[in-house]
Design a protein around this motif. Sequence first.
Motif, PDB file in Angstrom:
ATOM      1  N   ASP A 105      33.174  61.626 -41.411  1.00  0.00           N
ATOM      2  CA  ASP A 105      32.156  62.184 -42.308  1.00  0.00           C
ATOM      3  C   ASP A 105      32.643  62.049 -43.745  1.00  0.00           C
ATOM      4  N   PHE A 106      32.609  60.821 -44.240  1.00  0.00           N
ATOM      5  CA  PHE A 106      33.235  60.531 -45.530  1.00  0.00           C
ATOM      6  C   PHE A 106      32.470  61.093 -46.719  1.00  0.00           C
ATOM      7  N   ASP A 107      31.145  61.122 -46.674  1.00  0.00           N
ATOM      8  CA  ASP A 107      30.401  61.665 -47.810  1.00  0.00           C
ATOM      9  C   ASP A 107      30.779  63.120 -48.068  1.00  0.00           C
ATOM     10  N   GLU A 108      30.854  63.903 -47.000  1.00  0.00           N
ATOM     11  CA  GLU A 108      31.215  65.311 -47.135  1.00  0.00           C
ATOM     12  C   GLU A 108      32.653  65.455 -47.640  1.00  0.00           C
ATOM     13  N   SER A 109      33.553  64.670 -47.072  1.00  0.00           N
ATOM     14  CA  SER A 109      34.955  64.792 -47.473  1.00  0.00           C
ATOM     15  C   SER A 109      35.157  64.352 -48.925  1.00  0.00           C
ATOM     16  N   ILE A 110      34.460  63.338 -49.355  1.00  0.00           N
ATOM     17  CA  ILE A 110      34.612  62.851 -50.727  1.00  0.00           C
ATOM     18  C   ILE A 110      34.125  63.888 -51.735  1.00  0.00           C
ATOM     19  N   GLU A 111      33.032  64.550 -51.451  1.00  0.00           N
ATOM     20  CA  GLU A 111      32.546  65.607 -52.349  1.00  0.00           C
ATOM     21  C   GLU A 111      33.598  66.701 -52.500  1.00  0.00           C
ATOM     22  N   LEU A 112      34.222  67.069 -51.393  1.00  0.00           N
ATOM     23  CA  LEU A 112      35.249  68.110 -51.421  1.00  0.00           C
ATOM     24  C   LEU A 112      36.502  67.629 -52.160  1.00  0.00           C
ATOM     25  N   MET A 113      36.823  66.357 -52.039  1.00  0.00           N
ATOM     26  CA  MET A 113      37.979  65.801 -52.750  1.00  0.00           C
ATOM     27  C   MET A 113      37.775  65.896 -54.266  1.00  0.00           C
ATOM     28  N   ILE A 114      36.581  65.596 -54.713  1.00  0.00           N
ATOM     29  CA  ILE A 114      36.265  65.671 -56.144  1.00  0.00           C
ATOM     30  C   ILE A 114      36.342  67.122 -56.611  1.00  0.00           C
ATOM     31  N   GLU A 115      35.855  68.036 -55.784  1.00  0.00           N
ATOM     32  CA  GLU A 115      35.944  69.465 -56.106  1.00  0.00           C
ATOM     33  C   GLU A 115      37.410  69.893 -56.247  1.00  0.00           C
ATOM     34  N   MET A 116      38.241  69.476 -55.313  1.00  0.00           N
ATOM     35  CA  MET A 116      39.665  69.811 -55.383  1.00  0.00           C
ATOM     36  C   MET A 116      40.303  69.227 -56.638  1.00  0.00           C
ATOM     37  N   SER A 117      39.942  68.009 -56.964  1.00  0.00           N
ATOM     38  CA  SER A 117      40.474  67.369 -58.160  1.00  0.00           C
ATOM     39  C   SER A 117      40.192  68.216 -59.402  1.00  0.00           C
ATOM     40  N   GLU A 118      38.982  68.685 -59.516  1.00  0.00           N
ATOM     41  CA  GLU A 118      38.609  69.509 -60.665  1.00  0.00           C
ATOM     42  C   GLU A 118      39.349  70.843 -60.645  1.00  0.00           C
ATOM     43  N   ASN A 119      39.551  71.408 -59.466  1.00  0.00           N
ATOM     44  CA  ASN A 119      40.280  72.676 -59.356  1.00  0.00           C
ATOM     45  C   ASN A 119      41.706  72.532 -59.879  1.00  0.00           C
ATOM     46  N   TYR A 120      42.346  71.409 -59.573  1.00  0.00           N
ATOM     47  CA  TYR A 120      43.706  71.197 -60.072  1.00  0.00           C
ATOM     48  C   TYR A 120      43.733  71.154 -61.598  1.00  0.00           C
ATOM     49  N   LYS A 121      42.726  70.593 -62.202  1.00  0.00           N
ATOM     50  CA  LYS A 121      42.658  70.566 -63.666  1.00  0.00           C
ATOM     51  C   LYS A 121      42.544  71.974 -64.236  1.00  0.00           C
ATOM     52  N   VAL A 122      41.744  72.809 -63.585  1.00  0.00           N
ATOM     53  CA  VAL A 122      41.570  74.191 -64.028  1.00  0.00           C
ATOM     54  C   VAL A 122      42.878  74.964 -63.890  1.00  0.00           C
ATOM     55  N   ALA A 170      48.092  65.673 -58.704  1.00  0.00           N
ATOM     56  CA  ALA A 170      47.297  66.126 -57.558  1.00  0.00           C
ATOM     57  C   ALA A 170      45.814  65.848 -57.803  1.00  0.00           C
ATOM     58  N   SER A 171      45.356  66.095 -59.020  1.00  0.00           N
ATOM     59  CA  SER A 171      43.968  65.823 -59.373  1.00  0.00           C
ATOM     60  C   SER A 171      43.661  64.330 -59.275  1.00  0.00           C
ATOM     61  N   ASP A 172      44.525  63.517 -59.869  1.00  0.00           N
ATOM     62  CA  ASP A 172      44.328  62.062 -59.839  1.00  0.00           C
ATOM     63  C   ASP A 172      44.391  61.515 -58.415  1.00  0.00           C
ATOM     64  N   ASP A 173      45.314  62.051 -57.621  1.00  0.00           N
ATOM     65  CA  ASP A 173      45.443  61.586 -56.236  1.00  0.00           C
ATOM     66  C   ASP A 173      44.203  61.919 -55.412  1.00  0.00           C
ATOM     67  N   MET A 174      43.552  63.039 -55.700  1.00  0.00           N
ATOM     68  CA  MET A 174      42.325  63.373 -54.973  1.00  0.00           C
ATOM     69  C   MET A 174      41.208  62.388 -55.311  1.00  0.00           C
ATOM     70  N   VAL A 175      41.145  61.974 -56.563  1.00  0.00           N
ATOM     71  CA  VAL A 175      40.155  60.965 -56.960  1.00  0.00           C
ATOM     72  C   VAL A 175      40.476  59.637 -56.280  1.00  0.00           C
ATOM     73  N   LYS A 176      41.750  59.276 -56.257  1.00  0.00           N
ATOM     74  CA  LYS A 176      42.171  58.045 -55.583  1.00  0.00           C
ATOM     75  C   LYS A 176      41.851  58.123 -54.093  1.00  0.00           C
ATOM     76  N   LEU A 177      42.134  59.264 -53.486  1.00  0.00           N
ATOM     77  CA  LEU A 177      41.834  59.457 -52.070  1.00  0.00           C
ATOM     78  C   LEU A 177      40.346  59.254 -51.801  1.00  0.00           C
ATOM     79  N   ALA A 178      39.521  59.791 -52.671  1.00  0.00           N
ATOM     80  CA  ALA A 178      38.068  59.639 -52.509  1.00  0.00           C
ATOM     81  C   ALA A 178      37.656  58.168 -52.543  1.00  0.00           C
TER      82      ALA A 178
END
Length: 155
Positions: A63-80, A115-123
Motif C-alpha cells: 500500500d505505497f500511496d498510504e505509506s508515502i503520505e505518512l513518510m512525508i508527514e514524518m519528514s515534516e515532523n522531524y523539521k519541527v 531523518a527528514s531527508d531520508d523519509m523523502v528519499k524513502l518515499a
Amino acid sequence: MHKLFNHITSSIKILLLSTLTVFLVSASYAEQSVEDIIKGRKALFSKNYSTAKRVQAYASNGDFDESIELMIEMSENYKVLIDLFPENTKEGFKTEALPIIWEEKDAFNALMKKASDDMVKLASVIEDSDDIRATLKQLMWSNCKACHSNYRMPH
C-alpha cells in the motif's frame, strides 16, 4: 502514467501544506511554556514512532500511496522537532532528552535533518525496492536508532 501524475500532484500538495504547517507550528512554539514544549516534542516523537509502524505495515503490504503520505508527514515532523529543544527545556516534565543534545546541537539538528531527508528519499524509492524491509531499516529505522542511542535516556 496517470497514477504517477496523481501521486506526484498529491505529494506536492502534501509538501506545500506541511511546509506551511512547519512555519506556523515553529512560530507558536516560541510562545509556549517549557512544559508545553517538552510535552509537545515527546508527543511528536511518539507520533513519529506510531506512524513509522504504520509506514512499515502499509509498505510491507504494497500500500505505497498510504505509506508515502505518512513518510512525508514524518519528514515534516522531524523539521519541527529541530525547534523544540530550546536551552530552557533541558530539564523537567519527565524529559528523556540527554544533555548532549544541547552540547552537540549542530549534530542533533543534522540528525533531524537527515531523518527528514531520508523519509523523502524513502518515499521516492519504496515502490521500486527489491527488499522493502531493508530499505525501511536503512532510511527510517536507522535514524530512530541513532537518535535513541545518542540523545535519549535509556529505559
